[in-house]
Design an enzyme around this catalytic site. Structure first.
Site, mmCIF file in Angstrom:
data_model
loop_
_atom_site.group_PDB
_atom_site.id
_atom_site.type_symbol
_atom_site.label_atom_id
_atom_site.label_comp_id
_atom_site.label_asym_id
_atom_site.label_seq_id
_atom_site.Cartn_x
_atom_site.Cartn_y
_atom_site.Cartn_z
ATOM 1 C CG HIS A 203 -1.843 1.308 1.264
ATOM 2 N ND1 HIS A 203 -1.096 1.850 2.271
ATOM 3 C CD2 HIS A 203 -1.210 1.632 0.119
ATOM 4 C CE1 HIS A 203 -0.068 2.487 1.766
ATOM 5 N NE2 HIS A 203 -0.098 2.371 0.459
HETATM 6 C C1 UD1 Z 1 -0.603 3.440 -4.636
HETATM 7 C C2 UD1 Z 1 0.891 3.200 -4.798
HETATM 8 C C3 UD1 Z 1 1.533 3.007 -3.433
HETATM 9 C C4 UD1 Z 1 1.207 4.153 -2.511
HETATM 10 C C5 UD1 Z 1 -0.293 4.385 -2.461
HETATM 11 C C6 UD1 Z 1 -0.623 5.600 -1.634
HETATM 12 C C7 UD1 Z 1 1.535 2.020 -6.874
HETATM 13 C C8 UD1 Z 1 1.995 0.745 -7.443
HETATM 14 N N1 UD1 Z 1 1.165 1.990 -5.572
HETATM 15 O O1 UD1 Z 1 -1.148 2.268 -4.050
HETATM 16 O O2 UD1 Z 1 2.938 2.942 -3.588
HETATM 17 O O3 UD1 Z 1 1.693 3.856 -1.217
HETATM 18 O O4 UD1 Z 1 -0.797 4.564 -3.791
HETATM 19 O O5 UD1 Z 1 -1.966 5.594 -1.235
HETATM 20 O O6 UD1 Z 1 1.525 3.023 -7.542
HETATM 21 N N2 UD1 Z 1 -8.936 2.903 -5.407
HETATM 22 C C9 UD1 Z 1 -10.150 3.516 -5.240
HETATM 23 N N3 UD1 Z 1 -10.174 4.888 -5.282
HETATM 24 C C10 UD1 Z 1 -9.066 5.644 -5.495
HETATM 25 C C11 UD1 Z 1 -7.836 4.988 -5.679
HETATM 26 C C12 UD1 Z 1 -7.782 3.621 -5.623
HETATM 27 O O7 UD1 Z 1 -11.175 2.906 -5.043
HETATM 28 O O8 UD1 Z 1 -9.174 6.884 -5.508
HETATM 29 C C13 UD1 Z 1 -8.898 1.416 -5.308
HETATM 30 C C14 UD1 Z 1 -9.106 0.708 -6.622
HETATM 31 O O9 UD1 Z 1 -9.800 -0.443 -6.369
HETATM 32 C C15 UD1 Z 1 -7.671 0.361 -7.018
HETATM 33 C C16 UD1 Z 1 -7.011 0.112 -5.685
HETATM 34 O O10 UD1 Z 1 -7.623 1.028 -4.788
HETATM 35 O O11 UD1 Z 1 -7.608 -0.762 -7.848
HETATM 36 C C17 UD1 Z 1 -5.523 0.335 -5.685
HETATM 37 O O12 UD1 Z 1 -5.206 1.654 -6.159
HETATM 38 P P1 UD1 Z 1 -3.795 1.920 -6.871
HETATM 39 O O13 UD1 Z 1 -3.657 3.360 -7.178
HETATM 40 O O14 UD1 Z 1 -3.580 0.946 -7.968
HETATM 41 O O15 UD1 Z 1 -2.740 1.543 -5.763
HETATM 42 P P2 UD1 Z 1 -2.688 1.930 -4.217
HETATM 43 O O16 UD1 Z 1 -2.920 0.700 -3.438
HETATM 44 O O17 UD1 Z 1 -3.513 3.126 -3.929
#
Ligand code: UD1
Length: 357
Positions: A203
């Site tokens: 991820h």
């Molecule tokens: C985040 C952390 C990462 C951590 C990870 C744990 C940052 C910069 N990154 O990454 O360090 O390892 O969490 O899982 O803070 N999304 C959903 N549903 C959710 C959450 C996210 O659909 O409940 C999707 C959205 O499209 C979003 C993307 O995942 O844009 C990324 O989510 P985001 O929280 O920005 O970063 P992670 O990749 O989850």
């Protein structure tokens, strides 16, 4: 003493559950959920399963660019801190929620306690590296999971209030492992036998944000000789759709599943042959469960897992995957790299002896 805990992303719920158990009986803990993770299986399930108290504040910031997401969190957390006036703000790890929590607190001159301090990959192109460097330098109390983390802080001139407490994730593994193993039905559900499959979790931005890299990773996993169970993070799913790589997932080699809860994750990993991951948490959980790991990154901050022979960095050349697996030797020893499983107790003792303003 009143403490505000800021959490928002999946691994933070796991870590907070272990510390909260110690804090709650004698301290006033206010939990702020930023809403960085919001899907049921990325958030609520962890509160239920790990018996973490429901958040006192839910900021509901959701997804966005780093700037948008962090800004919304910063403003929401500041409001909470102005209302609650805590003695300490507690943050975990290296996500945008960590950064926003530490920045909001530091600007209000509230001491910050950082759990998982001192980790470095020495690459500021990685968003988590920015978050952790800034957070460490804004923090008053620095709780390190490893001796390497203590040394990293030393090199940056951070010498005061640095505590080597071990890895709080180890507390969680020890506390929940037995229940997880008793309750998880994930192998029956997937119709798999122990040691007959691999697990992959991908991820991180380094791996998902360019189509070439993501495609190379998927193609490399397809070269493996056994089924690859792939609990797919929503970010990875989104990027696979965006890059039109979905056809690669239709191979019978892959078992693509939704993100798993904590118990199923622990059990699925514990029974697999090798884990392929870019998650810092899973690199350590694999070690704690004595499962070999191949990290699909150039570097890791968990260098001890590599030094002991349990973790191997795949780096940019994904074509090495089959060679790496066939040459894999499972070490006979796994020294206690992450402390004694009593990190929460150690953190609790430091927090409660910290002088109130
Ligand atoms: C985040 C952390 C990462 C951590 C990870 C744990 C940052 C910069 N990154 O990454 O360090 O390892 O969490 O899982 O803070 N999304 C959903 N549903 C959710 C959450 C996210 O659909 O409940 C999707 C959205 O499209 C979003 C993307 O995942 O844009 C990324 O989510 P985001 O929280 O920005 O970063 P992670 O990749 O989850």
């Amino acid at each position: 003493m009143k403490l505000v805990t800021v959490i928002g992303a999946r691994p933070q719920f796991i870590k907070a559950a272990s510390l909260s158990r110690f804090l709650r009986p004698s301290l006033k803990e206010v939990i702020v959920h930023t809403g960085q993770h919001y899907d049921e299986n990325m958030s609520a399930v962890f509160f239920r399963q790990l018996q973490l108290s429901q958040p006192d504040y839910h900021l509901g910031v959701g997804s966005g660019t780093h700037g948008q997401q962090t800004a919304r969190m910063l403003s929401g957390i500041e409001n909470v801190l102005l209302i609650e006036k805590p003695d300490i703000v507690l943050v975990y790890g290296d996500t945008n929620s960590t950064l926003a929590g530490s920045l909001a607190a530091a600007k209000l001159q509230i001491p910050v306690a950082h759990v998982e301090a001192g980790l470095r990959k020495f690459d500021l192109n990685i968003p988590e590296e920015i978050n952790r460097v800034v957070t460490d330098h804004l923090s008053t109390l620095l709780f390190c999971p490893t001796q390497t983390a203590v040394k990293n802080l030393e090199q940056e001139g951070k010498l005061d209030h640095v505590y080597m407490v071990g890895d709080i994730m180890y507390d969680s593994v020890i506390h929940f492992k037995q229940t997880a193993f008793q309750q998880s039905k994930i192998l029956q559900i997937l119709d798999l036998s122990p040691q007959d499959y691999y697990v992959a979790t991908i991820h991180r931005a380094e791996n998902t944000d360019t189509p070439e890299r993501l495609k190379a990773i998927l193609l490399s996993l397809l070269q493996l000789d056994q089924i690859v169970v792939f609990p797919m993070h929503p970010r990875t799913k989104k990027m696979i759709e965006q890059y039109n790589l979905g056809s690669l997932l239709s191979s019978a080699k892959f078992r693509i599943i939704e993100p798993l809860d904590y118990f199923d994750t622990l059990y699925l990993i514990s029974q697999c042959k090798v884990v392929f991951t870019d998650s810092g948490g899973i690199q350590r959980e694999a070690y704690m469960l004595r499962v070999p790991c191949i990290t699909m990154l150039d570097r890791t901050e968990w260098v001890e897992t590599v030094q002991t022979g349990w973790n191997h960095l795949m780096g940019s050349d994904t074509s090495r995957i089959a060679d790496l697996v066939s040459n894999l030797k499972v070490p006979s020893e796994s020294p206690p790299l992450f402390g004694d499983g009593h990190s929460a107790e150690k953190i609790y003792k430091v927090l409660t002896s910290f002088p109130k303003k």
